[in-house]
Structure formats: C-alpha cells, structure tokens
Write a protein that holds these residues in place. Structure first.
Motif, PDB file in Angstrom:
ATOM      1  N   ALA A 174       0.832  -1.207   0.000  1.00 45.25           N
ATOM      2  CA  ALA A 174       0.000   0.000   0.000  1.00 45.25           C
ATOM      3  C   ALA A 174       0.867   1.257   0.000  1.00 45.25           C
ATOM      4  O   ALA A 174       0.558   2.240  -0.696  1.00 45.25           O
ATOM      5  N   ALA A 175       1.952   1.244   0.760  1.00 47.05           N
ATOM      6  CA  ALA A 175       2.854   2.401   0.798  1.00 47.05           C
ATOM      7  C   ALA A 175       3.492   2.637  -0.573  1.00 47.05           C
ATOM      8  O   ALA A 175       3.594   3.784  -1.029  1.00 47.05           O
ATOM      9  N   LEU A 176       3.891   1.559  -1.244  1.00 46.76           N
ATOM     10  CA  LEU A 176       4.483   1.688  -2.579  1.00 46.76           C
ATOM     11  C   LEU A 176       3.462   2.217  -3.582  1.00 46.76           C
ATOM     12  O   LEU A 176       3.795   3.021  -4.462  1.00 46.76           O
ATOM     13  N   ALA A 186     -12.467  -5.089  -7.021  1.00 45.85           N
ATOM     14  CA  ALA A 186     -12.815  -4.646  -8.369  1.00 45.85           C
ATOM     15  C   ALA A 186     -14.232  -4.084  -8.413  1.00 45.85           C
ATOM     16  O   ALA A 186     -14.486  -3.068  -9.069  1.00 45.85           O
ATOM     17  N   GLY A 187     -15.160  -4.732  -7.708  1.00 46.56           N
ATOM     18  CA  GLY A 187     -16.541  -4.254  -7.696  1.00 46.56           C
ATOM     19  C   GLY A 187     -16.676  -2.883  -7.061  1.00 46.56           C
ATOM     20  O   GLY A 187     -17.377  -2.005  -7.590  1.00 46.56           O
ATOM     21  N   ALA A 201      -6.578   2.898 -11.330  1.00 48.76           N
ATOM     22  CA  ALA A 201      -6.168   3.796 -10.253  1.00 48.76           C
ATOM     23  C   ALA A 201      -7.055   3.614  -9.022  1.00 48.76           C
ATOM     24  O   ALA A 201      -6.562   3.560  -7.887  1.00 48.76           O
ATOM     25  N   TRP A 202      -8.359   3.498  -9.246  1.00 48.86           N
ATOM     26  CA  TRP A 202      -9.269   3.300  -8.115  1.00 48.86           C
ATOM     27  C   TRP A 202      -9.082   1.924  -7.492  1.00 48.86           C
ATOM     28  O   TRP A 202      -9.197   1.757  -6.272  1.00 48.86           O
ATOM     29  N   PHE A 203      -8.791   0.930  -8.308  1.00 44.94           N
ATOM     30  CA  PHE A 203      -8.530  -0.406  -7.771  1.00 44.94           C
ATOM     31  C   PHE A 203      -7.314  -0.372  -6.845  1.00 44.94           C
ATOM     32  O   PHE A 203      -7.340  -0.934  -5.744  1.00 44.94           O
ATOM     33  N   MET A 229      -8.095   1.316  -3.692  1.00 51.14           N
ATOM     34  CA  MET A 229      -8.824   0.430  -2.796  1.00 51.14           C
ATOM     35  C   MET A 229      -7.863  -0.329  -1.884  1.00 51.14           C
ATOM     36  O   MET A 229      -8.170  -0.584  -0.717  1.00 51.14           O
ATOM     37  N   ILE A 230      -6.696  -0.701  -2.411  1.00 52.89           N
ATOM     38  CA  ILE A 230      -5.716  -1.420  -1.591  1.00 52.89           C
ATOM     39  C   ILE A 230      -5.255  -0.538  -0.439  1.00 52.89           C
ATOM     40  O   ILE A 230      -5.191  -0.982   0.718  1.00 52.89           O
TER      41      ILE A 230
END
Length: 308
Positions: free
Chosen positions: A180-182, A231-232, A269-271, A274-275
């Motif tokens: 997530a940081a990366l 993804a959803g 980008a949104w996926f 989400m992470i």
C-alpha cells in the motif's frame, strides 16, 4: 464477545443501528429459512446494508448534483465553499446522531489527510483541476475534496461492521502495508520516474489471490474472492466519479471543453486506491478469520494462541 449469530447484530453497531436491527428482526421473524422468499429477504437486507454503508458518500453526491443543478451563480458564497460547509454539516450530523462510531471518525480523518495530500500534488501537476472560486481551500484544492476520500473510508468501516466481515488466508499486514505504501508513493513518483502501477497491480493479485472475504447478510454468511470485491467497489467509485465530474466537482484535462466519460483507465487507479483504503482499515479493524471472536474475547483468544 462471541460472534453474532443469524439475526443478531454484529459487533460495534451504533445505537440507531441496533434499534433498526431489532425492528428488522421483528419484521423478518416469520420469514422462511429456505426457498425463493428467503433468497429475496437476503437480497433485500444486503441492498439495505450497502445503502446504509454508503450514506456519507451518497449524501455528498446528492449535494454535488444539487449544487450543479440549482446553486445560484449570483450568490456571494462560492459554490465550492458551500460544498465544503455542506460536507462539514453532514459529518457533524452523523456524529451528533451517533451514526458513526469513534473508530470510524479516526479512519475518516486518516482518509481525509492522505486524500488531501494527493489532491495538492495532482492538481499542481495538472492531473485534474477545480474551479478557482472560493476561500475554503488549500492552494488550488477546495476543502470539500478531502471529504470525497473520507466517504470511501466511511463506506469501508461501515461495511466491515454491518456485514461482520471475516477473511480467510489474509496476507500478513506488514506485507500489505508495504504494498500500500508503494502504491501511494507511485501515485506521486510516476510523474518523474517509471510508472510501476502494473508491477504493483501484479503484486496485489499475487498477494491477495488466495484471500476470501466472508460476509454475513441476515441468516446467510457468504464468501467471495477479495480481489473481486476490490474490483466491484472500484467500479462503483468510477461510476460515482463520472457523476461527480458531470456535476462539476472537478474536471480532467479531456473534459475541459465539455464533459466526457472518465477514462476507463481510472478504474485501475481506483482499484489500487482500494488497496490503500483496505490496508488503512485493517489497522483499525484487524482482519479476523471465520469463527474468530471479536472484541476483547477475540483479543484474548489471539494472545492464548500466540502463547501456545
């Protein structure tokens, strides 16, 4: 505290949610456990829980659309400032009427800070732009923008407790935090060095591929691959983003001469965002295995296991 059984509210519901839960259980007490009606009940409860989880974001989206359609251009109060005030009022009302827990507020604040930092950078490099009106802003970024990220955080934590989420084969938090940081760094660094989003996407797929999410609806507990859930939700946010840009909340460069559909590439980008969102929530609500108790009992159980 033992895990809630069918028909019982999961842990950490707000006072209003517990009252609604009791009413719902009385209404559904006679519902059959099997057959078509049972399936319809589960579907209805799922939709209602999802709608309640989206309450912050939905109210914010309604305000954005209303401002686009009806906000008078002649008013001295700039529309962006009005949107910021409306977002603050929504947040205050959720707290005053105890529609949010203390944990949710901390997550929302964290989303607000990380989102605003990204907004400041992205507007500076021209990734998107806001109208220049208003005084409630930091640089070129109106303060209401942070609330859009906060809406994502609000949804995440609400879903966690409303569906009493459990996870099987969830990866180690240190590993997910590193990824997530990366991802967050890459949102900035790809403007100057090579874009690593596809490498990071591959890392996400490898690390989270085995993970299943278990979510309780009413009587039934279902499971789904966590990547499919990511993804959803990302697709849902992309749809909301199209509505928000149509409402003039912000504009991408290709929309400067007239609104057009947001590029489907934004879905990636949104996926990835989400992470980041999920990882932040896991540091407030640690992922639990199916059947694992929550609250103090769950913590004691984990301590006993580590001591064995």
């Amino acid at each position: 505290m033992p895990r809630a059984k069918a028909g019982e509210p999961p842990h950490e519901l707000t006072r209003l949610e517990r009252a609604l839960d009791r009413v719902a259980n009385r209404v559904l007490a006679g519902a059959p456990a099997r057959g078509a009606r049972a399936v319809l009940v589960e579907c209805a409860v799922f939709v209602l829980k999802q709608a309640w989880a989206c309450v912050f974001g939905a109210l914010l989206l309604v305000v954005l659309v209303a401002a686009r359609l009806w906000y008078p251009e002649s008013w001295e109060l700039a529309r962006n400032d009005a949107l910021t005030i409306a977002a603050v009022v929504i947040q205050i009302l959720l707290l005053v009427f105890r529609l949010e827990t203390g944990r949710e507020l901390w997550v929302i604040m964290l989303f607000h800070i990380t989102g605003t930092a990204m907004e400041l950078f992205k507007t500076d490099v021209g990734s998107w732009a806001y109208e220049g009106e208003g005084v409630l802003r930091i640089g070129a970024v109106p303060l209401f923008s942070g609330f859009m990220y906060a809406a994502v955080g609000s949804y995440m934590v609400r879903v966690y407790r409303l569906h009493d989420l459990r996870f099987s084969r969830y990866p180690a938090r240190w590993l997910t935090t590193a990824i997530a940081a990366l991802i967050y760094v890459n949102f900035f660094s790809h403007h100057f060095i090579v874009d690593l989003r596809w490498v990071l996407l591959a890392a996400v797929i490898v690390v989270w591929w085995p993970t299943q999410m278990h979510f309780r609806v009413y009587r039934v507990t279902l499971r789904a691959p966590l990547l499919a859930v990511f993804a959803g939700v990302a697709a849902f946010i992309w749809v909301a983003e199209n509505i928000a840009t149509w409402a003039g909340a912000w504009l991408y460069p290709h929309q400067a001469d007239g609104w057009e559909l947001v590029s489907p590439q934004k879905f990636i980008a949104w996926f990835l965002l989400m992470i980041i969102s999920v990882v932040m929530v896991t540091w407030v609500y640690p992922p639990r295995e199916p059947g694992e108790a929550g609250g103090a009992a769950g913590a004691a159980s984990r301590v006993r296991r580590r001591g064995e």
